[in-house]
Structure formats: structure tokens, C-alpha cells
Design a protein around this motif. Sequence first.
Motif, short mmCIF file in Angstrom:
data_model
loop_
_atom_site.label_atom_id
_atom_site.label_comp_id
_atom_site.label_asym_id
_atom_site.label_seq_id
_atom_site.Cartn_x
_atom_site.Cartn_y
_atom_site.Cartn_z
N THR A 170 0.69 -1.18 0.14
CA THR A 170 0.08 0.05 0.02
C THR A 170 0.85 1.31 0.11
O THR A 170 1.53 1.32 0.88
CB THR A 170 -0.86 0.02 1.24
N ASP A 184 -1.76 7.65 -9.13
CA ASP A 184 -2.35 6.73 -9.90
C ASP A 184 -1.26 6.04 -10.77
O ASP A 184 -0.19 6.31 -10.56
CB ASP A 184 -3.21 7.39 -11.15
N THR A 214 -5.24 -1.34 -7.26
CA THR A 214 -6.50 -0.61 -7.13
C THR A 214 -6.22 0.94 -6.48
O THR A 214 -5.09 1.12 -5.60
CB THR A 214 -7.56 -1.13 -6.38
N SER A 215 -6.93 1.81 -6.45
CA SER A 215 -6.73 3.13 -5.90
C SER A 215 -7.94 3.24 -4.94
O SER A 215 -9.21 3.09 -5.28
CB SER A 215 -6.66 4.17 -6.80
N SER A 216 -7.78 3.83 -3.79
CA SER A 216 -8.90 4.32 -2.97
C SER A 216 -8.44 5.38 -1.76
O SER A 216 -7.26 5.91 -1.87
CB SER A 216 -9.20 3.04 -1.98
N ASN A 217 -9.21 5.78 -1.06
CA ASN A 217 -9.00 6.81 -0.09
C ASN A 217 -9.07 6.22 1.07
O ASN A 217 -9.87 5.42 1.69
CB ASN A 217 -10.09 7.80 0.00
N LEU A 218 -8.17 6.44 2.17
CA LEU A 218 -7.84 6.47 3.49
C LEU A 218 -8.24 7.37 4.56
O LEU A 218 -7.64 8.34 4.33
CB LEU A 218 -6.71 5.74 3.67
N ASN A 226 -5.07 9.78 -0.06
CA ASN A 226 -5.28 8.92 -1.28
C ASN A 226 -4.10 7.84 -1.11
O ASN A 226 -2.95 7.90 -0.75
CB ASN A 226 -5.15 9.58 -2.59
N GLN A 227 -4.58 6.45 -1.50
CA GLN A 227 -3.50 5.35 -1.53
C GLN A 227 -3.62 4.53 -2.75
O GLN A 227 -4.74 4.30 -3.17
CB GLN A 227 -3.71 4.52 -0.16
#
Length: 417
Positions: A170, A184, A214-218, A226-227
Motif C-alpha cells: 500500500t 494513479d 486499485t486506488s482508494s481513499n483512507l 489517497n492510497q
Amino acid sequence: MLEQQILERVWVSAAENCSDIEHAAAYKALFEHLGLDKNVQMTHMRPLAWGPVTQVYVDLYVTSIIDVNEKDQSFSTQVKMISAWATENMDWDEDKFCGIMTIAALKDRFWTPDIGIVESIKTEFGTNDCPYVQLISYGLTVTSDVLTLTTACKMNLYRFPFDIQSCNLTLVSSAHSVNEIVMDSVYGSEWLTHESKETFQTQGEWELFSIDMTSSNLTFIWGVKNQLIYQITIKRRPLLYLVNFMLPIFFFVVLDVTSFFIDISGSDKLSFKVTLLLSISVMLLILNDTLPSTADKIPLIGVYCSVIFSLIGISILETILVNFIMARGPEKISVENTAAVTDRDDSVSGQQNPPDSVRDQNGEQSCTLELLKQILNECRAATQNPREKTSLFGDYIDFLYEMAHNFPVELIKLSSV
């Protein structure tokens, strides 16, 4: 890929029109144009060339799998991480500088994103940290780092050694929120998987299966970040464990079954089975050193070894029971035969040696018989004179004589009754 081929074609055409002296002069002019000749840092803040949010492109390639430690639940890999972002006033026209498309500059003079790996336990540079960044003509700054990572990875060993493990890397910024940095990937998961397999340097126990991004927000207490999550899937090659564990244990079962054909009278059968049980115990000890003690479920290979261990243990108990029954049977038969022979001998000796009362009775009967025989003999001798003998009286004497001779036999029959 098409864009890169066009750029290379343009760069080659522009470079062909320049001599070596012109190319050197163009390189010096570009260096001065970008301000790289000045010993000052270009900027202290993150670049805002494409808006208030800095777009950082990160690609992660797995070049080798160093170690997978099941007991420590750790995953050691060597990766190549390429990062790119736009920098202000760092673009130029290639045609004005002899088709020069890239130029190297010192890294400490540029802003670099603070990207870290959440699961990292230990991070080292595979080589010395590269002190340069690469500037591209259309305003991109690119860094390329080779890292040796040791990361935490929760593993499921239920299907060991036919298991497939997935470990995450991550990437997240330690200081910037999602309103400042968004990450990205330049290429997709398929491209990363293909390139990683092409550049893979080791062919050990583990095989690289796929890389998914995969991209997601933490959400944190102080904001949202953003991670970028890279899921690395690896597959174990089970041939070594098949040869070292599963096949020998299967042969132990075959040997245990064939041991039923060993003669039960011999003592080698029990010792043979005990040897098999000890061999399975050694296999279980080796397997215990390999598998972690913190596994949620018992692996199938552990169940496999335990079942075979139990079957061989039951087989040993069965052998001991059969030997006990076979040993107790002849002893009981010999005791019964001895008792029967003793009773028979007593009865025979009893017939041959009658009691004293029977012997006395037989003695009196024999004396009476002898006296009767003498009387009859005298009577018969007296009747031998033809002058005194009559036919009727002679017949009567003969009848008494025969009765006297047959009387002992009838008397013996009556006494036996």
C-alpha cells in the motif's frame, strides 16, 4: 506505446540534423534554460503545474521474490518503483535543442513526493540511492528506485503446499491529504504483470501469478489520504514438498498395509510397525518447523500426516492384541488337555486297582466256586461206574457240571451291574 514510438522517431530525426558539437552546445543551452546551472533548489513546495492537486503516477514492478517466511508472516521482494509528476517551468521544445528529450538533474534540487509503504517492516535500496531525477521535455519529472522490501503479509496455509498467497503493498503519502496529492498508475494491472514476469530474476519456490492495482481513499483522524494498493499474488511450486513429504508418507501407509502379510509368530512385525510410527513422527517434527504455530486452521498436510500417524498407531495396537490372543490360546488348550489326561489316567488306574471291598467279595466268590467244582467233579467221578449209572442221572450230573463252569461268568456279570 504509440506516443513513445512517435517521440523516439522525432528525437532521432532531430538528432540526425545536429553534429556532435551542436548536440553538446544544445545540451549546455538546455541546462542553462532550465536553470540547472544555478546552485539553488528549484522550489520548496509541491508543483502545481496541472492544478491545485498534484497528480503523481506510480508504477511498481516486482523483479524478484527473495523470501516468504510463513512463521513470521513476512514477504521479502525486490521491486522497481517508478514515480512521475509534472513540474512547473521544466518543459522545452525538443527541436530547439537538437531533439534532446530527457536530461538528468540532481534529485535534491527538486520536490519529490513522500510516498511510503504501509506494510513495510524493513526497506533498503537494492543499489545506492540514485541521486538523480530524469526530466522529460513535456514537463514530467521521473524517479526510478530499486528497493528491497520486507513487508507484513497475512498468509492462509490451509492448502499448503498447494497454496496461493496474496500480499499487499500500500503506497500512501505520509504528509499530504487527498486534496494535495492523488496517485494513479500509468499502465494497468495487465501491463505490470507482463513486465514483471519478463524482468523476473529468480526461479525459486514461488512463482509470480499476477499484480492487481486499485486506488482508494483512507480516512485518518486529521484528514483523508489517497492510497494506491498493489496486490501481489504468488503461487507456490509444490514439487519439493510432494517429493519430501507426501510421497514418503504415502509409502509408509503402503508398507503398513503390506506388513499384515508378515508371519504373526515372528517378533519382527511389531518392531517394523514401531519403526514406521517413528518415521511419521520425524516427518511431523520437520513439518512443525516449517508451518507457523499461529495458523487459524490446521493445514491439510498436517491433517494428512496426523491421520496416517493415527492409523499406524491403531495398527500397532491391533498387532499387540492379536499377539496376546495368539499367546493365550495355546496356554488354555494345554491346560485343558493336561486336566483331561489326568482324569483319564485316574479312571484307568481305578479300573485296574479296584477297592478292597470289591476284592474281598471277589475272593469269597472264587472260593465258593472252587468248592462247587470239587463236589461236582467227585459226583461225576462216582457216576463213571457203568453199573451204577443210569442215563437220566448222568445227564443231570453233566448239566450241573456245565452250570458250575458257567457260573463264574454269570456271577461276574451280576457283580459288574
